[in-house]
Motif scaffolding. Structure first.
Motif, PDB file in Angstrom:
ATOM      1  N   ALA A 260       0.858  -1.186   0.000  1.00 44.86           N
ATOM      2  CA  ALA A 260       0.000   0.000   0.000  1.00 44.86           C
ATOM      3  C   ALA A 260       0.893   1.235   0.000  1.00 44.86           C
ATOM      4  O   ALA A 260       2.106   1.142   0.160  1.00 44.86           O
ATOM      5  CB  ALA A 260      -0.905   0.001   1.217  1.00 44.86           C
ATOM      6  N   GLY A 261       0.268   2.382  -0.144  1.00 40.88           N
ATOM      7  CA  GLY A 261       1.030   3.630  -0.121  1.00 40.88           C
ATOM      8  C   GLY A 261       2.059   3.681  -1.227  1.00 40.88           C
ATOM      9  O   GLY A 261       1.737   3.503  -2.399  1.00 40.88           O
ATOM     10  N   PRO A 262       3.334   3.879  -0.853  1.00 44.07           N
ATOM     11  CA  PRO A 262       4.381   4.005  -1.866  1.00 44.07           C
ATOM     12  C   PRO A 262       4.602   2.733  -2.686  1.00 44.07           C
ATOM     13  O   PRO A 262       5.176   2.771  -3.755  1.00 44.07           O
ATOM     14  CB  PRO A 262       5.638   4.338  -1.071  1.00 44.07           C
ATOM     15  CG  PRO A 262       5.276   4.341   0.356  1.00 44.07           C
ATOM     16  CD  PRO A 262       3.818   4.071   0.488  1.00 44.07           C
ATOM     17  N   GLU A 263       4.138   1.617  -2.180  1.00 48.33           N
ATOM     18  CA  GLU A 263       4.338   0.352  -2.887  1.00 48.33           C
ATOM     19  C   GLU A 263       3.203   0.029  -3.862  1.00 48.33           C
ATOM     20  O   GLU A 263       3.218  -1.021  -4.494  1.00 48.33           O
ATOM     21  CB  GLU A 263       4.516  -0.793  -1.892  1.00 48.33           C
ATOM     22  CG  GLU A 263       5.789  -0.665  -1.093  1.00 48.33           C
ATOM     23  CD  GLU A 263       6.000  -1.830  -0.167  1.00 48.33           C
ATOM     24  OE1 GLU A 263       5.007  -2.336   0.392  1.00 48.33           O
ATOM     25  OE2 GLU A 263       7.153  -2.213   0.001  1.00 48.33           O
ATOM     26  N   GLU A 264       2.236   0.913  -3.983  1.00 45.40           N
ATOM     27  CA  GLU A 264       1.117   0.648  -4.889  1.00 45.40           C
ATOM     28  C   GLU A 264       1.573   0.497  -6.338  1.00 45.40           C
ATOM     29  O   GLU A 264       1.034  -0.329  -7.072  1.00 45.40           O
ATOM     30  CB  GLU A 264       0.058   1.740  -4.778  1.00 45.40           C
ATOM     31  CG  GLU A 264      -0.779   1.601  -3.527  1.00 45.40           C
ATOM     32  CD  GLU A 264      -1.875   2.640  -3.425  1.00 45.40           C
ATOM     33  OE1 GLU A 264      -2.312   3.156  -4.470  1.00 45.40           O
ATOM     34  OE2 GLU A 264      -2.292   2.922  -2.294  1.00 45.40           O
ATOM     35  N   GLU A 265       2.570   1.265  -6.748  1.00 50.41           N
ATOM     36  CA  GLU A 265       3.078   1.159  -8.116  1.00 50.41           C
ATOM     37  C   GLU A 265       3.696  -0.228  -8.342  1.00 50.41           C
ATOM     38  O   GLU A 265       3.483  -0.852  -9.384  1.00 50.41           O
ATOM     39  CB  GLU A 265       4.116   2.239  -8.391  1.00 50.41           C
ATOM     40  CG  GLU A 265       4.616   2.227  -9.817  1.00 50.41           C
ATOM     41  CD  GLU A 265       5.622   3.333 -10.088  1.00 50.41           C
ATOM     42  OE1 GLU A 265       6.496   3.100 -10.937  1.00 50.41           O
ATOM     43  OE2 GLU A 265       5.530   4.404  -9.475  1.00 50.41           O
ATOM     44  N   LEU A 266       4.410  -0.715  -7.344  1.00 52.37           N
ATOM     45  CA  LEU A 266       4.990  -2.057  -7.423  1.00 52.37           C
ATOM     46  C   LEU A 266       3.888  -3.112  -7.477  1.00 52.37           C
ATOM     47  O   LEU A 266       3.950  -4.049  -8.277  1.00 52.37           O
ATOM     48  CB  LEU A 266       5.900  -2.294  -6.220  1.00 52.37           C
ATOM     49  CG  LEU A 266       6.640  -3.620  -6.143  1.00 52.37           C
ATOM     50  CD1 LEU A 266       7.497  -3.854  -7.388  1.00 52.37           C
ATOM     51  CD2 LEU A 266       7.496  -3.658  -4.884  1.00 52.37           C
ATOM     52  N   GLU A 267       2.870  -2.935  -6.686  1.00 54.99           N
ATOM     53  CA  GLU A 267       1.735  -3.871  -6.693  1.00 54.99           C
ATOM     54  C   GLU A 267       1.042  -3.875  -8.048  1.00 54.99           C
ATOM     55  O   GLU A 267       0.637  -4.925  -8.539  1.00 54.99           O
ATOM     56  CB  GLU A 267       0.742  -3.509  -5.583  1.00 54.99           C
ATOM     57  CG  GLU A 267      -0.328  -4.559  -5.355  1.00 54.99           C
ATOM     58  CD  GLU A 267      -1.522  -4.442  -6.285  1.00 54.99           C
ATOM     59  OE1 GLU A 267      -2.102  -5.479  -6.639  1.00 54.99           O
ATOM     60  OE2 GLU A 267      -1.866  -3.302  -6.660  1.00 54.99           O
ATOM     61  N   GLU A 268       0.938  -2.723  -8.683  1.00 55.91           N
ATOM     62  CA  GLU A 268       0.319  -2.645 -10.007  1.00 55.91           C
ATOM     63  C   GLU A 268       1.129  -3.424 -11.044  1.00 55.91           C
ATOM     64  O   GLU A 268       0.568  -4.116 -11.896  1.00 55.91           O
ATOM     65  CB  GLU A 268       0.177  -1.184 -10.443  1.00 55.91           C
ATOM     66  CG  GLU A 268      -0.928  -0.449  -9.714  1.00 55.91           C
ATOM     67  CD  GLU A 268      -1.007   1.020 -10.097  1.00 55.91           C
ATOM     68  OE1 GLU A 268      -0.541   1.385 -11.207  1.00 55.91           O
ATOM     69  OE2 GLU A 268      -1.524   1.803  -9.295  1.00 55.91           O
TER      70      GLU A 268
END
Length: 89
Positions: A69-77
């Motif tokens: 979540a948060g800053p890691e949302e781009e990685l999750e996408e």
């Protein structure tokens, strides 16, 4: 098809490996990294990952969506795109 998925994995794998080394939740990243490395190996060698799993399931997409979540949302996408790609191809 093969080159696209390998490129997608190559883009995200270094990020996952770096987070594995620097995160308190290194087990989460290690699990995702192992699964992505497995997929990459299968695609590079012309193997059907479904057969190679021998009844096991890949869960890297679920793990990422639950934990990033948060800053890691781009990685999750990025991980979600890989998951979607293998489901639909």
């Amino acid at each position: 098809m093969k080159d696209k998925i390998i490129d997608m994995i190559d883009e995200v794998l270094p990020e996952i490996q770096l987070k594995e080394k620097t995160s308190d939740d290194s087990n989460i990243y290690a699990s995702i990294a192992r699964q992505l490395e497995f997929l990459k190996n299968c695609y590079e060698n012309g193997l059907d990952y479904r057969v190679e799993l021998n009844g096991k399931k890949l869960n890297f997409g679920i793990v990422a969506s639950r934990n990033f979540a948060g800053p890691e949302e781009e990685l999750e996408e990025k991980i979600s795109k890989i998951n979607s790609y293998i489901i639909h191809n």
